[in-house]
Design a protein around this motif. Sequence first.
Motif, PDB file in Angstrom:
ATOM      1  N   PHE A  46      68.985 -22.666  33.485  1.00 53.66           N
ATOM      2  CA  PHE A  46      67.545 -22.650  33.720  1.00 53.66           C
ATOM      3  C   PHE A  46      66.889 -21.447  33.052  1.00 53.66           C
ATOM      4  CE2 PHE A  46      69.236 -25.356  36.959  1.00 53.66           C
ATOM      5  CZ  PHE A  46      68.308 -26.361  37.039  1.00 53.66           C
ATOM      6  N   ARG A  50      63.750 -20.648  30.433  1.00 50.82           N
ATOM      7  CA  ARG A  50      62.554 -19.961  30.911  1.00 50.82           C
ATOM      8  C   ARG A  50      62.911 -18.552  31.355  1.00 50.82           C
ATOM      9  NH1 ARG A  50      60.107 -23.873  29.256  1.00 50.82           N
ATOM     10  NH2 ARG A  50      58.603 -25.176  30.345  1.00 50.82           N
ATOM     11  N   THR A  52      61.256 -16.829  33.834  1.00 51.17           N
ATOM     12  CA  THR A  52      61.204 -16.772  35.294  1.00 51.17           C
ATOM     13  C   THR A  52      61.146 -18.187  35.830  1.00 51.17           C
ATOM     14  OG1 THR A  52      58.795 -16.767  35.372  1.00 51.17           O
ATOM     15  CG2 THR A  52      59.884 -14.612  35.293  1.00 51.17           C
ATOM     16  N   ILE A  53      61.720 -18.406  37.015  1.00 50.27           N
ATOM     17  CA  ILE A  53      61.487 -19.685  37.692  1.00 50.27           C
ATOM     18  C   ILE A  53      60.986 -19.392  39.097  1.00 50.27           C
ATOM     19  CG2 ILE A  53      63.173 -20.963  36.317  1.00 50.27           C
ATOM     20  CD1 ILE A  53      65.083 -20.916  38.561  1.00 50.27           C
ATOM     21  N   PHE A 192      68.615 -21.852  44.758  1.00 47.18           N
ATOM     22  CA  PHE A 192      67.446 -21.370  44.018  1.00 47.18           C
ATOM     23  C   PHE A 192      66.435 -20.769  44.995  1.00 47.18           C
ATOM     24  CE2 PHE A 192      69.318 -24.808  41.649  1.00 47.18           C
ATOM     25  CZ  PHE A 192      69.409 -24.268  40.388  1.00 47.18           C
ATOM     26  N   VAL A 196      60.649 -22.454  43.950  1.00 44.48           N
ATOM     27  CA  VAL A 196      60.659 -23.391  42.820  1.00 44.48           C
ATOM     28  C   VAL A 196      60.348 -24.810  43.285  1.00 44.48           C
ATOM     29  CG1 VAL A 196      62.371 -22.036  41.593  1.00 44.48           C
ATOM     30  CG2 VAL A 196      63.107 -24.002  42.902  1.00 44.48           C
ATOM     31  N   TYR A 197      60.421 -25.070  44.589  1.00 48.40           N
ATOM     32  CA  TYR A 197      60.255 -26.446  45.058  1.00 48.40           C
ATOM     33  C   TYR A 197      58.797 -26.755  45.348  1.00 48.40           C
ATOM     34  CZ  TYR A 197      65.271 -26.029  45.521  1.00 48.40           C
ATOM     35  OH  TYR A 197      66.585 -25.828  45.250  1.00 48.40           O
ATOM     36  N   PRO A 198      58.451 -28.062  45.334  1.00 46.55           N
ATOM     37  CA  PRO A 198      57.076 -28.437  45.667  1.00 46.55           C
ATOM     38  C   PRO A 198      56.734 -28.021  47.101  1.00 46.55           C
ATOM     39  CG  PRO A 198      58.481 -30.382  45.351  1.00 46.55           C
ATOM     40  CD  PRO A 198      59.252 -29.198  44.914  1.00 46.55           C
ATOM     41  N   LEU A 201      58.248 -29.526  50.318  1.00 48.62           N
ATOM     42  CA  LEU A 201      59.674 -29.271  50.463  1.00 48.62           C
ATOM     43  C   LEU A 201      59.915 -27.834  50.918  1.00 48.62           C
ATOM     44  CD1 LEU A 201      62.382 -30.617  50.169  1.00 48.62           C
ATOM     45  CD2 LEU A 201      62.442 -29.945  47.786  1.00 48.62           C
TER      46      LEU A 201
ATOM     47  N   ALA B  38      64.194 -31.473  41.015  1.00 46.24           N
ATOM     48  CA  ALA B  38      63.041 -30.739  41.557  1.00 46.24           C
ATOM     49  C   ALA B  38      62.847 -29.423  40.810  1.00 46.24           C
ATOM     50  CB  ALA B  38      63.234 -30.486  43.055  1.00 46.24           C
ATOM     51  N   VAL B  39      63.950 -28.725  40.551  1.00 46.56           N
ATOM     52  CA  VAL B  39      63.823 -27.442  39.863  1.00 46.56           C
ATOM     53  C   VAL B  39      63.346 -27.642  38.426  1.00 46.56           C
ATOM     54  CG1 VAL B  39      65.041 -25.360  39.174  1.00 46.56           C
ATOM     55  CG2 VAL B  39      65.634 -26.460  41.317  1.00 46.56           C
ATOM     56  N   TRP B  40      63.929 -28.630  37.742  1.00 47.88           N
ATOM     57  CA  TRP B  40      63.498 -28.880  36.358  1.00 47.88           C
ATOM     58  C   TRP B  40      62.034 -29.290  36.299  1.00 47.88           C
ATOM     59  CZ3 TRP B  40      65.668 -26.722  32.560  1.00 47.88           C
ATOM     60  CH2 TRP B  40      67.057 -26.570  32.488  1.00 47.88           C
ATOM     61  N   ALA B  42      59.713 -28.316  38.278  1.00 50.04           N
ATOM     62  CA  ALA B  42      58.911 -27.098  38.425  1.00 50.04           C
ATOM     63  C   ALA B  42      58.779 -26.396  37.074  1.00 50.04           C
ATOM     64  CB  ALA B  42      59.548 -26.165  39.453  1.00 50.04           C
ATOM     65  N   LEU B  43      59.881 -26.378  36.310  1.00 52.58           N
ATOM     66  CA  LEU B  43      59.824 -25.738  34.983  1.00 52.58           C
ATOM     67  C   LEU B  43      58.985 -26.567  34.015  1.00 52.58           C
ATOM     68  CD1 LEU B  43      63.279 -24.180  34.167  1.00 52.58           C
ATOM     69  CD2 LEU B  43      61.524 -23.497  35.761  1.00 52.58           C
ATOM     70  N   ALA B  44      59.095 -27.894  34.106  1.00 47.14           N
ATOM     71  CA  ALA B  44      58.392 -28.752  33.155  1.00 47.14           C
ATOM     72  C   ALA B  44      56.889 -28.743  33.404  1.00 47.14           C
ATOM     73  CB  ALA B  44      58.930 -30.180  33.228  1.00 47.14           C
TER      74      ALA B  44
END
Lengths: 261, 262
Positions: A46, A50, A52-53, A192, A196-198, A201, B38-40, B42-44
């Motif tokens: 990841f 990028r 940062t995530i 993670f 990072v989650y919606p 969630l 879900a993580v991807w 967020a990046l996309a």
Amino acid sequence: MRYLKLLAIFYKNCLLTDLEYRANFVMNLLTSVFWVGFSLIGIGVFFHQRATIGSWNYDEALLVVGLFVLFEGLIDSLFTPNIQRMVEEIRLGTFDFVLTRPVNSQFLATLRYFSPWKLANVAMGAAICRTALNRLQVSPSLAQLAAGSALMASAVVIAYSLWLLMLTTAFWFVRIDNITELFWAVYETGRFPVSVYPGWLQGVLSFVIPVAFITTFPAAAVLGKVGAATVFEGLALAAALFTASTLFWRFALRHYSSASS
Amino acid sequence: MIRSYIALIKAYWQVVLEYRAGMVIWILSNTLPLVMLAVWLALAAEGPVGRFDAEEFIRYYLILLLVRQMTTVWVVWDLDREIRLGELSPKLLRPIDPIHQHVAFNWADKLFRLLTVVPLIAMVLAATGAWPEQAGAGRLLLFAASTLAAWTLRFLSQFSIGTLSFWITQSLALNELFYAGLLMLGGVIAPLDLFPDLVRQWAIYLPFRYMLSLPVEILLGRLSPSDLTLALALQALWVLLWFTAYRLLWKAGLKRYGAVGA
């Protein structure tokens, strides 16, 4: 005090038993190294894409991975062996012997056994955390350390309570090896930082199945990303879950009628 | 042979139905690809990642989920138990090689999943508009063939690892290591396209891609004709290699088993 003494005797007993199977230690260590490599490559991909995530950089996320590995090892070492034994004992009816001993039954059923070799993961997790902190070159303030420790402690209690809740369902379902699979499935999200989650969630992971309070928030507290409010939330959540799971356990015991009757 | 297979599958179908509650939980707990998705995503949200935008990620992971459902294998646990506890002995007396029973059990389970999970995923794919419409019949056919090959690879490799129980007690732990490899380099953590070049260059020669990721790449049409040919050839080669390993290990193991059990 008496319970601490008992715990020491239990753990010594388990350690002596496992010393007979030293080859398992090597295998556990190997597996653990492999899975750690897996986690590191996992977040590595990841961050290859990028910088940062979820507004965490690589080294900060590394701290979360460290806690993820650490708690995985802790749960596997302290809680999993007990749930396996208890399911077996309920099925065979020997659980009655646990109930008739002059010790708190919840204590005996949930903490009697432990797997020393699984502690390899705990050590690996701690090592990752240390590496992350070194690379970040942060020296957490006293308040941040205190917040981090408080959240770590509540994380242990939260993990314990979640396992007690699952274990207690064994009184009705008997075969519950599957239920712990569901826990591990949700726990996967803890690799993670929760940000990072919606949004929905994040809510679920913070307050319904609070994995975020196990891996993300203790790390966030040490890094000064969250304040006192989160610490209080964590402590309150741990207290609430512990009370709820203990009450549930007592309720289940009152309705337990052994295997033979 | 076909008649005994039909009989076996019918028998195991009953077993699968009996454990349906457990099955549903097993299927539900298969969440790692969704977590990764879900993580991807967020990046996309900040813009495409490599050659993947948000929609492509959804498509990729849903199809991956589908392939994973159709290639699940658990034979190593059964085989390990049978060898350790001697349950293998009565099975050896039957006029049919024990591997066929394991295959039939697995296919009964696949039938269950084909009727339950696969339509579900297909519906989600259609609902999110992620169904790869440009995929023609030829590509669908290749996808099906490659999925079957992926299942064969997973089954033969796990069976081979299981036969190691004739000699060692740690075959399950070994299988776990192999499984970690599959998650890492089989396209679950990330599509292979998104790995650093250095990793991808040697990862395509390992068996993991051909056990999961390749059918997905085919259905999404992400491979140039020359890459496709190479990939299919490598997949076939790995099937052949694992088949050879299985035959050799099984024969040698049976000899040893006879020496201990008799």
